[in-house]
Design a protein around this motif. Structure first.
Motif, PDB file in Angstrom:
ATOM      1  N   LEU A  34      28.042 -55.333   1.293  1.00  0.00           N
ATOM      2  CA  LEU A  34      27.219 -55.984   0.717  1.00  0.00           C
ATOM      3  C   LEU A  34      26.568 -57.223   1.404  1.00  0.00           C
ATOM      4  O   LEU A  34      25.433 -57.611   0.869  1.00  0.00           O
ATOM      5  N   GLU A  35      27.355 -58.012   1.881  1.00  0.00           N
ATOM      6  CA  GLU A  35      26.907 -59.101   2.627  1.00  0.00           C
ATOM      7  C   GLU A  35      25.700 -58.940   3.677  1.00  0.00           C
ATOM      8  O   GLU A  35      24.916 -59.565   3.687  1.00  0.00           O
ATOM      9  N   ASN A  36      25.943 -57.861   4.427  1.00  0.00           N
ATOM     10  CA  ASN A  36      25.067 -57.647   5.404  1.00  0.00           C
ATOM     11  C   ASN A  36      23.750 -56.906   4.676  1.00  0.00           C
ATOM     12  O   ASN A  36      22.887 -57.372   5.341  1.00  0.00           O
ATOM     13  N   LEU A  46      19.872 -55.798  -2.321  1.00  0.00           N
ATOM     14  CA  LEU A  46      21.283 -55.768  -3.020  1.00  0.00           C
ATOM     15  C   LEU A  46      21.068 -55.415  -4.637  1.00  0.00           C
ATOM     16  O   LEU A  46      21.927 -54.745  -5.084  1.00  0.00           O
ATOM     17  N   GLY A  47      19.982 -55.405  -5.239  1.00  0.00           N
ATOM     18  CA  GLY A  47      19.474 -54.757  -6.579  1.00  0.00           C
ATOM     19  C   GLY A  47      19.607 -53.326  -6.408  1.00  0.00           C
ATOM     20  O   GLY A  47      20.087 -52.811  -7.441  1.00  0.00           O
ATOM     21  N   LEU A  48      19.200 -52.673  -5.468  1.00  0.00           N
ATOM     22  CA  LEU A  48      19.062 -51.334  -5.333  1.00  0.00           C
ATOM     23  C   LEU A  48      20.543 -50.838  -5.013  1.00  0.00           C
ATOM     24  O   LEU A  48      21.015 -49.882  -5.773  1.00  0.00           O
ATOM     25  N   LEU A  49      21.509 -51.386  -4.532  1.00  0.00           N
ATOM     26  CA  LEU A  49      22.838 -50.937  -4.394  1.00  0.00           C
ATOM     27  C   LEU A  49      23.629 -51.385  -5.325  1.00  0.00           C
ATOM     28  O   LEU A  49      24.696 -50.416  -5.561  1.00  0.00           O
ATOM     29  N   GLU A  50      23.294 -52.420  -6.195  1.00  0.00           N
ATOM     30  CA  GLU A  50      24.425 -52.983  -7.008  1.00  0.00           C
ATOM     31  C   GLU A  50      24.867 -51.890  -8.078  1.00  0.00           C
ATOM     32  O   GLU A  50      26.144 -52.050  -8.341  1.00  0.00           O
ATOM     33  N   ILE A  66      34.734 -43.307   2.546  1.00  0.00           N
ATOM     34  CA  ILE A  66      33.780 -42.840   2.004  1.00  0.00           C
ATOM     35  C   ILE A  66      33.078 -43.652   1.220  1.00  0.00           C
ATOM     36  O   ILE A  66      33.647 -44.332   0.433  1.00  0.00           O
ATOM     37  N   ILE A  67      31.646 -43.822   1.378  1.00  0.00           N
ATOM     38  CA  ILE A  67      30.759 -44.750   0.589  1.00  0.00           C
ATOM     39  C   ILE A  67      29.961 -43.906  -0.444  1.00  0.00           C
ATOM     40  O   ILE A  67      29.355 -43.210   0.098  1.00  0.00           O
ATOM     41  N   ARG A  68      30.031 -44.448  -1.625  1.00  0.00           N
ATOM     42  CA  ARG A  68      29.158 -43.887  -2.688  1.00  0.00           C
ATOM     43  C   ARG A  68      28.184 -44.938  -3.086  1.00  0.00           C
ATOM     44  O   ARG A  68      28.337 -46.074  -3.255  1.00  0.00           O
ATOM     45  N   CYS A  69      26.749 -44.310  -2.990  1.00  0.00           N
ATOM     46  CA  CYS A  69      25.807 -45.214  -3.418  1.00  0.00           C
ATOM     47  C   CYS A  69      24.803 -44.393  -4.080  1.00  0.00           C
ATOM     48  O   CYS A  69      24.602 -43.080  -4.096  1.00  0.00           O
ATOM     49  N   LEU A  70      23.957 -45.099  -4.859  1.00  0.00           N
ATOM     50  CA  LEU A  70      22.678 -44.201  -5.539  1.00  0.00           C
ATOM     51  C   LEU A  70      21.744 -43.362  -4.474  1.00  0.00           C
ATOM     52  O   LEU A  70      21.497 -44.174  -3.386  1.00  0.00           O
ATOM     53  N   HIS A  71      20.946 -42.700  -4.736  1.00  0.00           N
ATOM     54  CA  HIS A  71      20.190 -41.727  -3.859  1.00  0.00           C
ATOM     55  C   HIS A  71      19.073 -42.726  -3.211  1.00  0.00           C
ATOM     56  O   HIS A  71      18.704 -42.710  -2.221  1.00  0.00           O
ATOM     57  N   ARG A  72      18.628 -43.721  -4.034  1.00  0.00           N
ATOM     58  CA  ARG A  72      17.389 -44.541  -3.947  1.00  0.00           C
ATOM     59  C   ARG A  72      17.964 -45.693  -2.868  1.00  0.00           C
ATOM     60  O   ARG A  72      17.224 -46.262  -2.093  1.00  0.00           O
ATOM     61  N   GLY A  73      19.172 -46.024  -2.752  1.00  0.00           N
ATOM     62  CA  GLY A  73      19.711 -47.174  -1.789  1.00  0.00           C
ATOM     63  C   GLY A  73      20.360 -46.475  -0.742  1.00  0.00           C
ATOM     64  O   GLY A  73      20.945 -47.367   0.088  1.00  0.00           O
TER      65      GLY A  73
END
Length: 145
Positions: A34-36, A46-50, A66-73
């Protein structure tokens, strides 16, 4: 009703020197990523990933996460991974192993990858107790977090 699409990114963390010990946990990886993203993409990234961002799995022995994120981020996370050179206070880099739409497919890939790792490492160990300890620690795949 709208379906929320997630992406799961399997990564391997590779320390630059073999003498450095890298202590991995989900909080350290989350903070580092998140810092990077904030540094390179600002508040928009950050808003897309939060919303859906989370480190689902982290194995300290094999250095796989394993990292989970939304498709758009997902493109923000996958494009930032090669730029990260410092995790905590240890110089290391991320190597993307697999990107999938379901955690099941990502789990299958990780298990296959860890079995290959075990085959390689078992030949280097001499005692049966060391082999049993290695097998237990590597194949521990706890997704309860």
């Amino acid at each position: 009703m709208v379906r929320i699409k997630n992406r799961y990114i399997a990564v391997q963390i590779v320390p630059q020197t073999a003498t450095q010990t890298l202590r991995l946990n989900d909080n350290t990886l989350t903070k580092c990523l998140l810092e990077n993203v904030g540094k390179h993409y600002g508040v928009y990234g950050l808003g897309l990933l939060e919303q859906g961002f989370r480190v689902k799995y982290c194995n300290e022995r094999t250095k796989i996460a394993i990292i989970r994120c939304l498709h758009r981020g997902q493109q923000y996370v996958s494009s930032i991974l090669p730029l990260i050179t410092l995790i905590g206070d240890v110089r290391a880099k991320f190597r993307t192993l697999y990107v999938g739409a379901t955690i099941i497919q990502c789990n299958k890939f990780i298990i296959k990858h860890q079995k290959e790792f075990l085959d390689k490492m078992m030949g280097q160990l001499e005692s049966a107790k060391e082999r049993q300890d290695l097998l237990k620690s590597v194949m521990e795949f706890d997704m309860d977090r």
